[in-house]
Each structure stands twice: as structure tokens, then as C-alpha cells.
Design an enzyme around this catalytic site. Structure first.
Site, PDB file in Angstrom:
ATOM      1  N   GLU A  53      15.850  30.736 -51.515  1.00  0.00           N
ATOM      2  CA  GLU A  53      16.043  32.019 -52.179  1.00  0.00           C
ATOM      3  C   GLU A  53      14.815  32.884 -51.901  1.00  0.00           C
ATOM      4  OE1 GLU A  53      16.950  33.890 -56.617  1.00  0.00           O
ATOM      5  OE2 GLU A  53      15.707  32.107 -56.384  1.00  0.00           O
ATOM      6  N   ASN A  80       9.071  25.106 -58.073  1.00  0.00           N
ATOM      7  CA  ASN A  80       8.072  26.161 -58.279  1.00  0.00           C
ATOM      8  C   ASN A  80       7.496  26.223 -59.689  1.00  0.00           C
ATOM      9  OD1 ASN A  80       6.712  28.765 -57.501  1.00  0.00           O
ATOM     10  ND2 ASN A  80       8.060  29.540 -59.109  1.00  0.00           N
ATOM     11  N   ASP A 102      15.333  27.289 -55.044  1.00  0.00           N
ATOM     12  CA  ASP A 102      15.219  28.398 -55.975  1.00  0.00           C
ATOM     13  C   ASP A 102      13.818  29.017 -55.885  1.00  0.00           C
ATOM     14  OD1 ASP A 102      16.333  29.820 -58.445  1.00  0.00           O
ATOM     15  OD2 ASP A 102      14.481  28.967 -59.261  1.00  0.00           O
ATOM     16  N   ASP A 106       3.598  28.288 -63.338  1.00  0.00           N
ATOM     17  CA  ASP A 106       3.698  28.048 -61.905  1.00  0.00           C
ATOM     18  C   ASP A 106       3.064  26.715 -61.523  1.00  0.00           C
ATOM     19  OD1 ASP A 106       4.639  29.735 -59.521  1.00  0.00           O
ATOM     20  OD2 ASP A 106       2.769  28.860 -58.800  1.00  0.00           O
ATOM     21  N   THR A 152       2.843  34.044 -55.494  1.00  0.00           N
ATOM     22  CA  THR A 152       2.948  32.623 -55.147  1.00  0.00           C
ATOM     23  C   THR A 152       2.177  31.700 -56.078  1.00  0.00           C
ATOM     24  OG1 THR A 152       1.098  32.776 -53.594  1.00  0.00           O
ATOM     25  CG2 THR A 152       3.321  33.154 -52.717  1.00  0.00           C
TER      26      THR A 152
END
Length: 485
Positions: free
Chosen positions: A267, A135, A216, A186, A177
Site C-alpha cells: 500500500e 509498521n 499495509d 511506529d 517512515t
């Protein structure tokens, strides 16, 4: 009829039965009877050298910390957590700051170490889960290595358009996101060039022996219903990272290896607005809310009805815990609980029919006044992961495969019982005082002995009675030819 008496944990008046029925899950591997050891911050060599003990303690999986290239912080110091002026520098979370997706970092070991650990796991019948984190990169994104930048056609292509904008509204799925979480830039996980590069890393781990992945910050990587980052929209790409990562789609001709043999969980911390049903189509998920309720029961010293609810529609596809590395390390939410409390709650959690429980290995030497203990990355955690009652319930879970659970609790809610059909039960005293109890059970009439403490419990006419010390546990199994299944 000859009975072997093992470990039992009690409950109270009132029977509650639960089925494992739920929505379809993508998991292809058995989950009901397996437990995970989270070898948090252990080096790969340390895990390998302790594999026999891990196997003997009844763990089906061992989960590593992240093994990709990472930011070298505090001059490469190897403390779990250091404060200014400490004699040894370091921070455990630097391995959560990727600089490249290739195996090996200064904190845990190199590619050869990973291969040797997987070989040891195979020898002892343990499967390896790797903590992976596609991520984001390191906070200092200038530390990203050239091979990664080149693979995506330049540094600017590595990140979302919003990748450097801090998340302020956590229920806003666009922010969640595509935005910067905790100063971590990100990554544009929808970029096919990144997906191809990242998938090579995952396949390399599988080739060397990995058989599962913990994703994660999974809820920060979009699913199909989520809005698209402007770069993704502009390029005509899709929110299809999870299709690639779980083997549903190929990218540039490359597919995930042996997807049907992998255990993958994410997660996905439970919160308002998180599309949990969509994530559940791809992977198992973390039961973060359940862990919170379980810790509340420990703090209050009494069972509560919240412990009967998994807080999710697919209880048979959850990873559960008493505590995680985040609850222990970040603000020390769970670190004040004693080791005795953790063991008691683990016995209750691991005995249940649903969920795949994860045991977090606390640092060696840690106390309730010194959470970091000996404060060394790479060292084995404390001895709690093979405490006698932990081992007993790990093996109990395996032995109870296919047996429906029934939960009872004592009149004062201090003692809980998880009975599994007519073949066994566990008893747990959640309180810090000795408890005498008499409550319902599904066990056949007989006397039972806890293999760890030697305590005896008598069952007559559908009731079990006995005594448990403060935070005491017991596990009993029935071995007979006349017991009804």
C-alpha cells in the site's frame, strides 16, 4: 468461421494502444491475467466455505484481512462499526492494531482455521494473499503481548525513537517512515530482532499455505534513500526491512520462504515525495490515483482521458481497484456509488491488459443509506463478487492473456470499449442513460452477443454499433481459426 458471442463493453472514436513495457519489477509470478477478491472482514471459516464459489467466479487470489493477534476493542464486540448506544459493539479496524505477530485473532479465526482455509484454496486452485502490517502496534501499546516485547529485548526496543511523535508533514520522509500515524505507535522495523520475529510469522503463514502478502501502510516503512531514525542510526542498522521481507537478505540466519513463488504488493499510496521507484524494486504497488480517476468518471457519467494513464511507470506491476476498503470505510469516499456503478467500472478495469485488479467485497445487506449493512464481522459480503457481468469479465481477462489492448470511446464519451487484439472486447456505459453508439473496434466483422444480457452488437468495416442500457456492460470473445492474433 464460427463465433461464440460473449460479453462486450463499448468505447468510441479514436484508437489508443498501450504496451506493457516498463521498469523491471521483482515480481516473479504471472500478473497479467489474474484478479483478486478482497474478502474484507470475512472470517477464515467463511472464506473456506465459499472457496468453490470464489474459484468459479474467476478469481485467482483471495485476500484476507489481517490474521495476527490484535487489540480486543469494545469488549470483543463483532460489529463492523458501532456507534454509542448500538445494540452490538465492535469496530472492523481493531484487526489493524497488532499486539503480537502470531497467527490468530478473535475477529477472524485461529491458526487451525487459517490452515483449513488454505487447504480449501489449494483444492480449488485459488491462492491466498494475507494482509500484513509490520509498521505499527495497537494504539494502546500496553496491550502488546510479552512474547513480542521479550523477542526485541524489552518494550522500549519495539519502537522508533520518533515512534510516538504524530506525523504532521506527510511529505517529510523522516516523519512519514518513523513517526506515529493516526495514534498508532511506529515499530522499529529496522531492528534485526524484530525482523527475525516478524519473519517467523510470515514463514508460518507460508508454511500453512499463504502465497502472497499485501503490506499495509508500506510507504511508512523506509527504503534505502530514506533518513534513518535516531535509534537506527545509533545502532548502525540500515533501512533494510524490504530486503528482509522480500527475500533479498536473511536476518540472523533466517530467510523468507519460497520468495520466487509469492505475490507481494504494498500500500504505497501515491503522493508527493514518495520514492515509488525504490518501492517498485521490491514489490507491486497500489494504483490509488487511478481508482480516484475511475470513480470520478462514474460520478460524471462519462469516460475521461485520465483513464488512459496508470499514473505510474510500471503499469504491469500495479494492483488496481474501483474502490478499496479504505475508500469505502474511511469517510465513505466511495460508499455512495451504487453497486451498478461499481460493476460497470469493474468490467472496464478488469478487461484492461495491465494491472492486477482487486474486487472489494462490500458488506452483506449494505445500501447507499446503510453502508454497514448487516454489520457483522466474519460474515460473507454481498453477492456482487459473483454478479454475472463480474464473472464474465474475470474470465475474459484470463482468456485474453497476451492480447494487446486498444481503448476507444464514443463521441459523447459515455461509452468506453476495451478491445483485446482481435479476440474480444468489453463495452461499458458509464452514464445513467441508455446509449446508442457507433465507434471503432479491432474485432472482425460479424455479429456478437452479450452472454449475460443477450444484447447483440454488429461489427462492420472496423466499427461496432449497438445499444447499452444505463450503466450497462457487455463482453464478447471471438473463437475462430482465421482471426489474426
Amino acid at each position: 468461421m464460427k463465433l461464440q458471442k460473449l460479453l462486450l463493453v463499448g468505447a468510441g472514436i479514436g484508437l489508443l494502444s498501450f504496451s506493457s513495457a516498463g521498469a523491471e519489477s521483482p515480481a516473479k509470478v504471472q500478473t497479467e491475467d489474474e484478479v483478486i477478491l478482497h474478502a474484507w472482514s470475512w472470517s477464515l471459516d467463511t472464506i473456506a466455505s465459499n472457496m468453490k464459489k470464489i474459484a468459479e467466479a474467476g478469481y485467482s487470489y483471495v485476500q484476507t484481512s489481517p490474521v495476527q493477534r490484535c487489540f480486543v476493542g469494545d469488549g470483543g464486540g463483532m460489529a463492523l462499526f458501532s456507534e454509542p448506544g448500538d445494540s452490538v459493539a465492535g469496530k472492523w479496524y481493531y484487526y489493524y492494531q497488532p499486539t503480537d505477530w502470531k497467527i490468530g485473532n478473535y475477529m477472524l479465526g485461529d491458526r487451525d482455521d487459517f490452515k483449513a482455509m488454505c487447504d480449501s484454496a489449494y483444492k480449488y486452485g485459488v491462492k491466498v494473499i494475507v494482509d500484513v502490517l509490520p509498521n505499527h502496534t495497537a494504539i494502546d501499546h500496553t496491550a502488546v503481548l510479552p512474547d513480542l516485547d521479550n523477542a526485541v529485548g524489552g518494550h522500549e526496543n519495539l519502537f522508533h525513537a520518533n515512534g510516538f511523535k504524530p506525523i504532521t508533514q506527510w511529505q517529510d520522509r523522516m516523519e512519514c517512515t518513523t513517526g506515529q500515524m493516526g495514534e498508532l505507535p511506529d515499530v522499529n522495523t529496522e531492528n534485526p530482532d524484530f525482523q527475525y520475529y516478524y519473519l517467523q510469522y510470515v514463514n508460518d503463514l507460508i508454511n500453512l499455505g499463504a502465497r502472497g502478502f499485501r503490506y499495509d501502510t508500506a510507504k511508512h516503512i523506509g527504503v534505502h534513500s530514506d533518513p534513518k531514525d535516531p535509534k537506527v542510526e545509533e545502532m548502525g542498522w540500515r533501512n533494510n526491512f524490504w530486503d528482509i521481507a522480500t527475500g533479498r537478505e536473511a536476518v540472523k540466519g533466517l530467510s523468507l520462504l519460497m520468495p520466487d513463488s509469492l505475490f507481494i504488493y504494498g500500500e504505497v499510496l501515491q503522493d508527493r515525495g514518495v520514492p515509488e521507484k525504490e518501492y517498485a524494486e521490491y514489490m507491486d504497488m497500489t494504483a490509488s490515483s487511478y481508482g480516484h480517476v475511475l470513480r470520478e468518471a462514474l460520478e460524471k457519467g462519462a469516460f475521461n482521458e485520465g483513464l488512459l494513464d496508470w499514473y505510474h511507470e510500471t503499469p504491469d506491476h500495479l494492483v488496481t481497484w474501483v474502490e478499496s476498503h479504505d475508500t469505502y470505510c474511511n469517510a465513505h469516499e466511495s460508499a455512495g456509488l451504487s453497486d451498478e456503478q461499481i460493476r460497470a467500472a469493474w468490467v472496464f478495469l478488469a478487461a484492461r491488459q495491465n494491472g492486477r485488479p482487486l474486487f472489494f467485497s462490500r458488506p452483506a445487506g449494505s445500501t447507499r443509506q446503510n453502508y454497514w449493512g448487516n454489520n457483522r464481522i466474519g460474515a460473507r459480503g454481498n453477492d456482487e463478487f459473483f454478479a454475472p457481468e463480474v464473472v464474465a469479465v474475470n474470465k475474459f481477462k484470463k482468456a485474453m492473456t497476451g492480447e494487446a489492448e486498444h481503448i476507444f470511446f464514443s463521441k459523447n464519451n459515455a461509452v468506453a470499449e476495451v478491445a483485446r487484439g482481435q479476440r474480444g472486447a468489453v463495452l461499458v456505459n458509464f452514464s445513467d442513460k441508455e446509449q446508442k453508439f457507433k465507434m471503432e473496434t479491432t474485432l472482425p466483422d460479424n455479429s456478437y452477443t452479450d452472454a449475460v444480457s443477450g444484447a447483440t452488437f454488429k461489427v462492420k468495416n472496423g466499427f461496432i454499433e449497438g445499444k447499452l442500457p444505463a450503466l450497462g456492460t457487455a463482453v464478447v470473445r471471438v473463437h475462430c481459426g482465421r482471426c489474426k492474433k
